[in-house]
Design a protein around this motif. Structure first.
Motif, PDB file in Angstrom:
ATOM      1  N   PHE A 129       0.827  -1.203   0.000  1.00 25.31           N
ATOM      2  CA  PHE A 129       0.000   0.000   0.000  1.00 25.31           C
ATOM      3  C   PHE A 129       0.865   1.257   0.000  1.00 25.31           C
ATOM      4  O   PHE A 129       0.568   2.232  -0.679  1.00 25.31           O
ATOM      5  CB  PHE A 129      -0.936   0.005   1.214  1.00 25.31           C
ATOM      6  CG  PHE A 129      -1.866   1.180   1.230  1.00 25.31           C
ATOM      7  CD1 PHE A 129      -2.939   1.222   0.361  1.00 25.31           C
ATOM      8  CD2 PHE A 129      -1.677   2.241   2.087  1.00 25.31           C
ATOM      9  CE1 PHE A 129      -3.799   2.299   0.352  1.00 25.31           C
ATOM     10  CE2 PHE A 129      -2.531   3.324   2.087  1.00 25.31           C
ATOM     11  CZ  PHE A 129      -3.601   3.354   1.219  1.00 25.31           C
TER      12      PHE A 129
ATOM     13  N   VAL B  21      -4.662  -1.576  -2.122  1.00 26.18           N
ATOM     14  CA  VAL B  21      -4.995  -2.501  -1.048  1.00 26.18           C
ATOM     15  C   VAL B  21      -5.077  -3.882  -1.666  1.00 26.18           C
ATOM     16  O   VAL B  21      -5.955  -4.169  -2.456  1.00 26.18           O
ATOM     17  CB  VAL B  21      -6.340  -2.133  -0.399  1.00 26.18           C
ATOM     18  CG1 VAL B  21      -6.717  -3.164   0.629  1.00 26.18           C
ATOM     19  CG2 VAL B  21      -6.251  -0.772   0.236  1.00 26.18           C
TER      20      VAL B  21
ATOM     21  N   PHE C 169      -6.142  -7.054  -1.978  1.00 27.24           N
ATOM     22  CA  PHE C 169      -7.120  -8.032  -1.498  1.00 27.24           C
ATOM     23  C   PHE C 169      -6.661  -9.463  -1.789  1.00 27.24           C
ATOM     24  O   PHE C 169      -7.080 -10.412  -1.151  1.00 27.24           O
ATOM     25  CB  PHE C 169      -8.474  -7.786  -2.167  1.00 27.24           C
ATOM     26  CG  PHE C 169      -9.635  -8.137  -1.303  1.00 27.24           C
ATOM     27  CD1 PHE C 169     -10.435  -7.148  -0.766  1.00 27.24           C
ATOM     28  CD2 PHE C 169      -9.939  -9.442  -1.006  1.00 27.24           C
ATOM     29  CE1 PHE C 169     -11.503  -7.457   0.052  1.00 27.24           C
ATOM     30  CE2 PHE C 169     -11.009  -9.768  -0.191  1.00 27.24           C
ATOM     31  CZ  PHE C 169     -11.788  -8.767   0.338  1.00 27.24           C
TER      32      PHE C 169
ATOM     33  N   LEU D 268      -8.360  -2.217  -5.223  1.00 28.32           N
ATOM     34  CA  LEU D 268      -9.005  -3.140  -4.285  1.00 28.32           C
ATOM     35  C   LEU D 268      -9.914  -4.108  -5.040  1.00 28.32           C
ATOM     36  O   LEU D 268      -9.893  -5.320  -4.820  1.00 28.32           O
ATOM     37  CB  LEU D 268      -9.808  -2.338  -3.262  1.00 28.32           C
ATOM     38  CG  LEU D 268     -10.611  -3.133  -2.238  1.00 28.32           C
ATOM     39  CD1 LEU D 268      -9.699  -3.677  -1.170  1.00 28.32           C
ATOM     40  CD2 LEU D 268     -11.686  -2.287  -1.604  1.00 28.32           C
ATOM     41  N   LEU D 269     -10.690  -3.569  -5.976  1.00 27.01           N
ATOM     42  CA  LEU D 269     -11.648  -4.413  -6.702  1.00 27.01           C
ATOM     43  C   LEU D 269     -10.927  -5.409  -7.608  1.00 27.01           C
ATOM     44  O   LEU D 269     -11.304  -6.580  -7.682  1.00 27.01           O
ATOM     45  CB  LEU D 269     -12.606  -3.544  -7.522  1.00 27.01           C
ATOM     46  CG  LEU D 269     -13.509  -2.639  -6.696  1.00 27.01           C
ATOM     47  CD1 LEU D 269     -14.423  -1.825  -7.601  1.00 27.01           C
ATOM     48  CD2 LEU D 269     -14.333  -3.441  -5.718  1.00 27.01           C
ATOM     49  N   LEU D 270      -9.886  -4.945  -8.276  1.00 20.21           N
ATOM     50  CA  LEU D 270      -9.165  -5.852  -9.177  1.00 20.21           C
ATOM     51  C   LEU D 270      -8.537  -7.003  -8.392  1.00 20.21           C
ATOM     52  O   LEU D 270      -8.653  -8.171  -8.779  1.00 20.21           O
ATOM     53  CB  LEU D 270      -8.074  -5.099  -9.930  1.00 20.21           C
ATOM     54  CG  LEU D 270      -7.342  -6.001 -10.902  1.00 20.21           C
ATOM     55  CD1 LEU D 270      -7.769  -5.704 -12.322  1.00 20.21           C
ATOM     56  CD2 LEU D 270      -5.853  -5.893 -10.791  1.00 20.21           C
TER      57      LEU D 270
ATOM     58  N   PHE E 175      -9.476  -8.103  -5.587  1.00 19.16           N
ATOM     59  CA  PHE E 175     -10.572  -8.945  -5.104  1.00 19.16           C
ATOM     60  C   PHE E 175     -10.933  -9.983  -6.174  1.00 19.16           C
ATOM     61  O   PHE E 175     -11.089 -11.177  -5.878  1.00 19.16           O
ATOM     62  CB  PHE E 175     -11.791  -8.092  -4.747  1.00 19.16           C
ATOM     63  CG  PHE E 175     -13.003  -8.867  -4.361  1.00 19.16           C
ATOM     64  CD1 PHE E 175     -13.077  -9.503  -3.140  1.00 19.16           C
ATOM     65  CD2 PHE E 175     -14.080  -8.984  -5.230  1.00 19.16           C
ATOM     66  CE1 PHE E 175     -14.189 -10.241  -2.775  1.00 19.16           C
ATOM     67  CE2 PHE E 175     -15.207  -9.718  -4.876  1.00 19.16           C
ATOM     68  CZ  PHE E 175     -15.253 -10.340  -3.646  1.00 19.16           C
ATOM     69  N   GLY E 176     -11.038  -9.512  -7.416  1.00 17.37           N
ATOM     70  CA  GLY E 176     -11.313 -10.432  -8.518  1.00 17.37           C
ATOM     71  C   GLY E 176     -10.229 -11.500  -8.634  1.00 17.37           C
ATOM     72  O   GLY E 176     -10.526 -12.684  -8.824  1.00 17.37           O
ATOM     73  N   LEU E 177      -8.984 -11.075  -8.492  1.00 17.43           N
ATOM     74  CA  LEU E 177      -7.870 -12.030  -8.539  1.00 17.43           C
ATOM     75  C   LEU E 177      -8.002 -13.081  -7.442  1.00 17.43           C
ATOM     76  O   LEU E 177      -7.782 -14.273  -7.685  1.00 17.43           O
ATOM     77  CB  LEU E 177      -6.542 -11.289  -8.345  1.00 17.43           C
ATOM     78  CG  LEU E 177      -5.948 -10.590  -9.543  1.00 17.43           C
ATOM     79  CD1 LEU E 177      -4.644  -9.915  -9.156  1.00 17.43           C
ATOM     80  CD2 LEU E 177      -5.679 -11.616 -10.645  1.00 17.43           C
TER      81      LEU E 177
ATOM     82  N   LEU F 262     -10.672 -14.163  -6.069  1.00 15.05           N
ATOM     83  CA  LEU F 262     -11.729 -15.109  -6.457  1.00 15.05           C
ATOM     84  C   LEU F 262     -11.194 -16.127  -7.456  1.00 15.05           C
ATOM     85  O   LEU F 262     -11.469 -17.321  -7.367  1.00 15.05           O
ATOM     86  CB  LEU F 262     -12.911 -14.363  -7.078  1.00 15.05           C
ATOM     87  CG  LEU F 262     -13.783 -13.516  -6.168  1.00 15.05           C
ATOM     88  CD1 LEU F 262     -14.913 -12.906  -6.971  1.00 15.05           C
ATOM     89  CD2 LEU F 262     -14.340 -14.343  -5.037  1.00 15.05           C
TER      90      LEU F 262
ATOM     91  N   SER G 171      -8.806 -16.362   2.606  1.00 16.86           N
ATOM     92  CA  SER G 171      -9.898 -15.399   2.709  1.00 16.86           C
ATOM     93  C   SER G 171     -10.464 -15.380   4.118  1.00 16.86           C
ATOM     94  O   SER G 171     -11.028 -14.381   4.543  1.00 16.86           O
ATOM     95  CB  SER G 171     -10.986 -15.704   1.689  1.00 16.86           C
ATOM     96  OG  SER G 171     -11.465 -16.997   1.865  1.00 16.86           O
TER      97      SER G 171
ATOM     98  N   ILE H 290      -9.612 -10.808   6.289  1.00 17.76           N
ATOM     99  CA  ILE H 290     -10.462  -9.743   6.811  1.00 17.76           C
ATOM    100  C   ILE H 290     -10.009  -9.341   8.207  1.00 17.76           C
ATOM    101  O   ILE H 290     -10.007  -8.161   8.550  1.00 17.76           O
ATOM    102  CB  ILE H 290     -11.933 -10.179   6.774  1.00 17.76           C
ATOM    103  CG1 ILE H 290     -12.308 -10.380   5.309  1.00 17.76           C
ATOM    104  CG2 ILE H 290     -12.822  -9.128   7.392  1.00 17.76           C
ATOM    105  CD1 ILE H 290     -13.592 -11.065   5.094  1.00 17.76           C
TER     106      ILE H 290
ATOM    107  N   PHE I 169      -7.158  -7.148   7.634  1.00 18.81           N
ATOM    108  CA  PHE I 169      -7.602  -5.795   7.283  1.00 18.81           C
ATOM    109  C   PHE I 169      -7.927  -4.998   8.544  1.00 18.81           C
ATOM    110  O   PHE I 169      -7.578  -3.830   8.668  1.00 18.81           O
ATOM    111  CB  PHE I 169      -8.826  -5.831   6.372  1.00 18.81           C
ATOM    112  CG  PHE I 169      -8.484  -6.047   4.927  1.00 18.81           C
ATOM    113  CD1 PHE I 169      -7.197  -5.819   4.462  1.00 18.81           C
ATOM    114  CD2 PHE I 169      -9.442  -6.469   4.027  1.00 18.81           C
ATOM    115  CE1 PHE I 169      -6.882  -6.016   3.139  1.00 18.81           C
ATOM    116  CE2 PHE I 169      -9.132  -6.669   2.698  1.00 18.81           C
ATOM    117  CZ  PHE I 169      -7.852  -6.443   2.253  1.00 18.81           C
TER     118      PHE I 169
END
Lengths: 328, 295
Positions: free
Chosen positions: B37, B43, B45, B104-106, B108-110, B112, B228, B232, B235
């Protein structure tokens, strides 16, 4: 109402409404349509927050899920009628939203996202351990009951129109909110928070109200979903659903009215379609869509459509002007 | 003294030890997040997934090639670090100019994608990994029996954490890294290759996650979801510590592990939420976190 929509938007709205009303008669499985509508409502609630206020909540499933449990338990074990159960679910979600919002609003951007995620995880553990939620099995056998004690919702068709009516009402409500002076302030905060502060707006109060409003609608979606399917489980409060609702909104188009609905129907449809065919690969496919969306498709379906339209309508007068020039 | 607060001292110390071991993992993972970061503004994920992959690399190399624990401790960070390089070059580098939310979203997709692939490959049931021979058994400290491997985890993670801290705070490379986070354009003007630095920072952060994964392999069940489940909490640790602070993430990680262990002794039902409760309290008093600076 005429000022809320551009003409093509209004036309699309009427067409969509006609399609939704016809859906159960043209061979679309009502339970699927209801489930998708519930998630569409959830995504609209999320969009109100991220698309119009610029707040990324990464814990929205907690509010949907808590309301799903709340409504489910009250209808099943306390004999609430469905409409009272729904109202109670909304209140549960809004109350939780108020608490989480008060804490999370103090930080911005990425911190806000992580705090909402962590608080949502706390709600998840509470749902896992609370005595009335059924732990790993979830809350089973919730009856749909009788609306106002009069109209039985057991038939899928009646239930479908009940869900559709609520969905349309809330959808119009969100449009109204966004176009109200309050909604304009929210957009101002999204665009430039320091400027909104310097204009004298109590930004935190606006953001908190948006958060509570969004969690309340998420709660309505959760309660409805429990009534439709007859159960609430841990997957309703799990953070992976919080991720999915982000994807639905992003894929459909952030900050557009129809976007979340299109996104929700796409994702729920995809999951339904793929579940039996590819097993665990569903997660991978969802992940790939996520990555592609973020890298190359940030406007989403509806956002892309609107942008193209604008471009072509902007190009036409320019073209006309060019022709005039050429002739002169 | 055989009891402490009405609890047998053995059990009490045992939980404290478990808490400290968990705290070591929190510290290593939040440290990696802080490093990434700090320089990339992303971030990560996918950090939990990289940790999971680290554990699977150790397990897989033992099962398939008979490569032992000590070699895995070297191989896993290299493999995962290389994966980090690929991720940074192919995906993350397109996002630096955008809102950090997209990072963060990208990732997160990774996460998954990685989880899904491993779940498809290995199912959700756990794999176990034997404690290396050298570290089997336990030492009797008089007031408690300390499993050697757990003691090693704590020591190793302290070495990794303090090593990273020293690298960033005390070396000239670290100084360049820190300067790069402050003003990339200026640092670039001094002839330092910032994109290269960014690339290796992400790889380094990923490697840290992989080391944590290998260290964890013998004490937990290796499953595709192990990352996963942990990420959290990490975080929350990061938010409490104040993001970007290296020392903050190490200290907060260890202390929160201990607090979690203590809660398990006195009120087990609350142990999975105690970290989040602490987060809420800390944020009410210090919105920037304990070691964070208000921006």
């Amino acid at each position: 109402m005429s000022s809320w929509f551009s003409t093509p938007g209004r036309k699309a709205g009427w067409a969509a409404l006609a399609l939704f009303i016809a859906a159960p008669f043209i061979g679309i499985y009502p339970v699927f349509a209801m489930k998708a509508l519930c998630y569409a409502l959830f995504a609209c609630a999320f969009n109100l927050l991220l698309g119009y206020t610029g707040l990324l909540s990464f814990g929205h499933a907690a509010f949907m899920g808590a309301a799903a449990y709340g409504t489910g338990w009250l209808v099943r074990s306390a004999g609430f009628t469905p409409e009272l159960g729904l109202i109670a679910g909304v209140l549960v979600a809004a109350a939780l939203g108020l608490v989480v919002g008060l804490i999370a609003i103090r930080r911005q951007g990425i911190y806000f996202a992580m705090i909402t995620l962590a608080m949502a995880q706390m709600i998840f553990f509470i749902c896992l351990q609370a005595p009335f939620t059924g732990g790993e099995d979830g809350l089973q056998g919730v009856p749909r009951g009788k609306l106002f004690g009069l109209i039985s919702l057991e038939s899928d068709l009646t239930m479908y129109f009940f869900v559709l009516a609520i969905f349309v009402a809330v959808f119009l409500f969100i449009i109204r909110v966004v176009h109200s002076p309050y909604g304009q302030v929210l957009k101002a905060i999204r665009e430039n928070e320091p400027r909104a502060i310097s204009l004298g707006y109590n930004v935190n109060r606006y953001k908190l109200l948006a958060f509570v409003l969004s969690t309340a609608i998420a709660g309505l979606a959760g309660g409805l979903k429990t009534l439709v399917l007859g159960f609430a489980t841990l997957s309703d409060v799990h953070w992976s659903l919080s991720g999915e609702v982000i994807l639905m909104t992003l894929l459909g188009g952030l900050g557009t009215f129809a976007g979340p609905v299109v996104g929700a129907f796409t994702i729920i449809g995809l999951q339904n379609f793929l579940a039996d065919r590819v097993g665990s690969w569903v997660t991978v496919i969802i992940g790939v869509i996520f990555v592609v969306c973020v890298l190359a498709f940030r406007r989403g379906f509806v956002g892309e459509f609107i942008a193209r339209r604008k471009k072509s309508s902007a190009a036409e007068p320019a073209k006309a002007a060019a022709q005039v020039e050429a002739h002169a | 003294m055989t009891e402490i607060f009405g609890i047998p001292i053995q059990a009490f110390m045992g939980q404290l030890m478990l808490g400290l071991v968990n705290g070591s993992f929190y510290a290593m993972l939040s440290l990696g997040l802080a490093v990434i970061f700090g320089l990339l503004g992303i971030v990560n994920f996918a950090h939990g997934a990289l940790y999971m992959i680290g554990a699977y690399v150790a397990w897989f190399s033992l099962e398939t090639f008979g490569i032992n624990y000590w070699a895995a401790l070297l191989i896993a960070p290299i493999v995962v670090g290389a994966l980090g390089l690929v991720i940074e070059r192919s995906l993350l580098k397109h996002l630096y100019k955008l809102d950090p939310i997209y990072g963060l979203l990208l990732t997160f997709g990774l996460a998954l994608i990685f989880e899904g692939v491993f779940r498809e490959q290995y199912g959700v049931s756990g794999q176990s990994y034997a404690v290396p021979e050298l570290l089997q058994g336990a030492t009797n400290l008089g007031f408690m029996v300390l499993p050697n491997y757990r003691a090693w985890v704590i020591v190793a993670s302290l070495i990794v954490c303090l090593g990273t801290w020293a690298l960033i705070e005390k070396t000239s490379l670290g100084a360049k890294l820190r300067a790069g986070t402050e003003n990339p354009a200026l640092v670039q003007a001094f002839g330092i290759n910032v994109p290269l630095m960014v690339m290796f920072t992400y790889a380094g952060g990923a490697a840290l996650a992989a080391i944590a994964g290998v260290l964890a392999a013998p004490v937990i069940q290796i499953t595709p979801l192990m990352g996963s489940n942990l990420i959290i909490v990490v975080f929350a640790v990061v938010v409490i510590g104040g993001m970007g602070s290296i020392l903050g993430s190490i200290l907060t990680g260890l202390v929160l592990g201990l607090i979690e262990g203590l809660t398990k002794v006195f009120y087990p039902e609350a142990s999975s939420i105690v970290v989040f409760v602490i987060m809420a309290i800390v944020l009410m008093i210090r919105p920037a976190g304990l070691f964070g600076k208000e921006k």
